[in-house]
Design a protein around this motif. Sequence first.
Motif, PDB file in Angstrom:
ATOM      1  N   TYR A 112      -3.046  -7.341  13.147  1.00 21.30           N
ATOM      2  CA  TYR A 112      -3.759  -6.834  14.321  1.00 21.30           C
ATOM      3  C   TYR A 112      -3.743  -5.305  14.397  1.00 21.30           C
ATOM      4  CZ  TYR A 112      -5.189  -6.091  19.134  1.00 21.30           C
ATOM      5  OH  TYR A 112      -5.849  -5.655  20.249  1.00 21.30           O
ATOM      6  N   ASP A 113      -2.576  -4.695  14.269  1.00 20.11           N
ATOM      7  CA  ASP A 113      -2.483  -3.233  14.378  1.00 20.11           C
ATOM      8  C   ASP A 113      -3.309  -2.540  13.296  1.00 20.11           C
ATOM      9  OD1 ASP A 113      -0.878  -3.356  16.626  1.00 20.11           O
ATOM     10  OD2 ASP A 113       0.995  -3.228  15.495  1.00 20.11           O
ATOM     11  N   GLU A 114      -3.258  -3.068  12.083  1.00 23.66           N
ATOM     12  CA  GLU A 114      -4.050  -2.491  10.986  1.00 23.66           C
ATOM     13  C   GLU A 114      -5.548  -2.623  11.263  1.00 23.66           C
ATOM     14  OE1 GLU A 114      -2.443  -2.859   6.652  1.00 23.66           O
ATOM     15  OE2 GLU A 114      -1.974  -4.723   7.742  1.00 23.66           O
ATOM     16  N   VAL A 115      -5.947  -3.778  11.736  1.00 25.79           N
ATOM     17  CA  VAL A 115      -7.364  -3.998  12.050  1.00 25.79           C
ATOM     18  C   VAL A 115      -7.808  -3.027  13.142  1.00 25.79           C
ATOM     19  CG1 VAL A 115      -9.054  -5.630  12.992  1.00 25.79           C
ATOM     20  CG2 VAL A 115      -7.383  -6.415  11.292  1.00 25.79           C
ATOM     21  N   GLU A 165     -16.002  -6.047  11.475  1.00 23.64           N
ATOM     22  CA  GLU A 165     -16.346  -6.673  10.200  1.00 23.64           C
ATOM     23  C   GLU A 165     -15.948  -5.784   9.023  1.00 23.64           C
ATOM     24  OE1 GLU A 165     -17.484  -9.758   9.519  1.00 23.64           O
ATOM     25  OE2 GLU A 165     -17.363 -10.220  11.659  1.00 23.64           O
ATOM     26  N   LEU A 166     -16.200  -4.490   9.135  1.00 22.20           N
ATOM     27  CA  LEU A 166     -15.822  -3.573   8.062  1.00 22.20           C
ATOM     28  C   LEU A 166     -14.304  -3.466   7.920  1.00 22.20           C
ATOM     29  CD1 LEU A 166     -18.493  -0.786   8.615  1.00 22.20           C
ATOM     30  CD2 LEU A 166     -18.403  -2.446   6.738  1.00 22.20           C
ATOM     31  N   ALA A 167     -13.610  -3.431   9.054  1.00 14.26           N
ATOM     32  CA  ALA A 167     -12.143  -3.373   9.013  1.00 14.26           C
ATOM     33  C   ALA A 167     -11.578  -4.620   8.345  1.00 14.26           C
ATOM     34  CB  ALA A 167     -11.581  -3.214  10.423  1.00 14.26           C
ATOM     35  N   LEU A 168     -12.087  -5.777   8.704  1.00 16.09           N
ATOM     36  CA  LEU A 168     -11.614  -7.025   8.097  1.00 16.09           C
ATOM     37  C   LEU A 168     -11.937  -7.053   6.611  1.00 16.09           C
ATOM     38  CD1 LEU A 168     -12.583  -9.531  10.929  1.00 16.09           C
ATOM     39  CD2 LEU A 168     -10.264  -8.796  10.291  1.00 16.09           C
ATOM     40  N   ARG A 169     -13.122  -6.580   6.253  1.00 10.95           N
ATOM     41  CA  ARG A 169     -13.482  -6.507   4.825  1.00 10.95           C
ATOM     42  C   ARG A 169     -12.512  -5.607   4.076  1.00 10.95           C
ATOM     43  NH1 ARG A 169     -17.939  -2.501   3.249  1.00 10.95           N
ATOM     44  NH2 ARG A 169     -16.166  -1.257   3.889  1.00 10.95           N
ATOM     45  N   ASP A 170     -12.247  -4.419   4.639  1.00  7.38           N
ATOM     46  CA  ASP A 170     -11.345  -3.465   4.001  1.00  7.38           C
ATOM     47  C   ASP A 170      -9.955  -4.045   3.790  1.00  7.38           C
ATOM     48  OD1 ASP A 170     -13.469  -1.723   4.153  1.00  7.38           O
ATOM     49  OD2 ASP A 170     -12.574  -0.456   5.707  1.00  7.38           O
ATOM     50  N   LEU A 171      -9.521  -4.853   4.735  1.00  2.00           N
ATOM     51  CA  LEU A 171      -8.179  -5.432   4.671  1.00  2.00           C
ATOM     52  C   LEU A 171      -8.184  -6.799   3.992  1.00  2.00           C
ATOM     53  CD1 LEU A 171      -7.062  -4.420   8.267  1.00  2.00           C
ATOM     54  CD2 LEU A 171      -6.418  -3.319   6.104  1.00  2.00           C
ATOM     55  N   ASP A 172      -9.334  -7.214   3.503  1.00  2.00           N
ATOM     56  CA  ASP A 172      -9.495  -8.506   2.844  1.00  2.00           C
ATOM     57  C   ASP A 172      -8.949  -9.636   3.719  1.00  2.00           C
ATOM     58  OD1 ASP A 172     -10.437 -10.103   0.777  1.00  2.00           O
ATOM     59  OD2 ASP A 172      -8.486 -10.133  -0.245  1.00  2.00           O
ATOM     60  N   ALA A 173      -9.380  -9.610   4.981  1.00  2.00           N
ATOM     61  CA  ALA A 173      -8.933 -10.610   5.956  1.00  2.00           C
ATOM     62  C   ALA A 173     -10.154 -11.289   6.565  1.00  2.00           C
ATOM     63  CB  ALA A 173      -8.103  -9.954   7.047  1.00  2.00           C
ATOM     64  N   GLU A 174      -9.987 -12.554   6.906  1.00  2.00           N
ATOM     65  CA  GLU A 174     -11.085 -13.287   7.537  1.00  2.00           C
ATOM     66  C   GLU A 174     -11.160 -13.017   9.029  1.00  2.00           C
ATOM     67  OE1 GLU A 174     -11.459 -17.419   6.644  1.00  2.00           O
ATOM     68  OE2 GLU A 174     -10.883 -17.105   4.553  1.00  2.00           O
ATOM     69  N   ARG A 175     -10.011 -12.753   9.643  1.00  2.00           N
ATOM     70  CA  ARG A 175      -9.968 -12.502  11.086  1.00  2.00           C
ATOM     71  C   ARG A 175      -8.702 -11.725  11.412  1.00  2.00           C
ATOM     72  NH1 ARG A 175      -6.372 -16.153  13.272  1.00  2.00           N
ATOM     73  NH2 ARG A 175      -5.878 -17.899  11.921  1.00  2.00           N
ATOM     74  N   ALA A 176      -8.677 -11.182  12.608  1.00  2.00           N
ATOM     75  CA  ALA A 176      -7.468 -10.486  13.054  1.00  2.00           C
ATOM     76  C   ALA A 176      -6.410 -11.529  13.415  1.00  2.00           C
ATOM     77  CB  ALA A 176      -7.775  -9.609  14.260  1.00  2.00           C
ATOM     78  N   THR A 177      -5.192 -11.271  12.999  1.00  2.00           N
ATOM     79  CA  THR A 177      -4.070 -12.159  13.295  1.00  2.00           C
ATOM     80  C   THR A 177      -2.950 -11.326  13.904  1.00  2.00           C
ATOM     81  OG1 THR A 177      -3.048 -11.807  11.133  1.00  2.00           O
ATOM     82  CG2 THR A 177      -4.643 -13.639  11.316  1.00  2.00           C
ATOM     83  N   ALA A 178      -1.912 -11.988  14.333  1.00  2.00           N
ATOM     84  CA  ALA A 178      -0.763 -11.264  14.878  1.00  2.00           C
ATOM     85  C   ALA A 178      -0.182 -10.321  13.827  1.00  2.00           C
ATOM     86  CB  ALA A 178       0.302 -12.246  15.363  1.00  2.00           C
TER      87      ALA A 178
END
Length: 136
Positions: free
Chosen positions: A109-112, A93-106
Amino acid sequence: MELHLTEKQYRRLLDLVYIGNWILNSTRGEDRFQDYDQVESLVFSHCLEHGMTSLVELYGGEIIPSRAFAEGGIHEAIMAYEDVTFFEILAEELALRDLDAERATAENYDEVMDRMEQYMGEFEAHGTDHISVDLE
């Protein structure tokens, strides 16, 4: 259906059944999945014929895991699972927040995963000691 288990395998099955029912029903209050309770009761009822009477007790006419069973270490295993799951979900959740993403995508993914690993390293080193929430 007939199932052949050694005593050790049966004892492990008791743990698995208890853990599974705990995960499904422990937070449901009165809205429990009764069919899972019934399966648990059935599996635990065989303790009586295998000299494992200390692992069961009668409650409301049903055979259930005894307090001795529940306090015999099984909840430590459940808590260890819950701790790992908590930190993994929090890291994601924190990683997605930091990347301003709702979910991991293709695409991300590596950044998450990299960000999650950083958070997991922090949690392993310090638990939640360095987490703060600004309550305004």
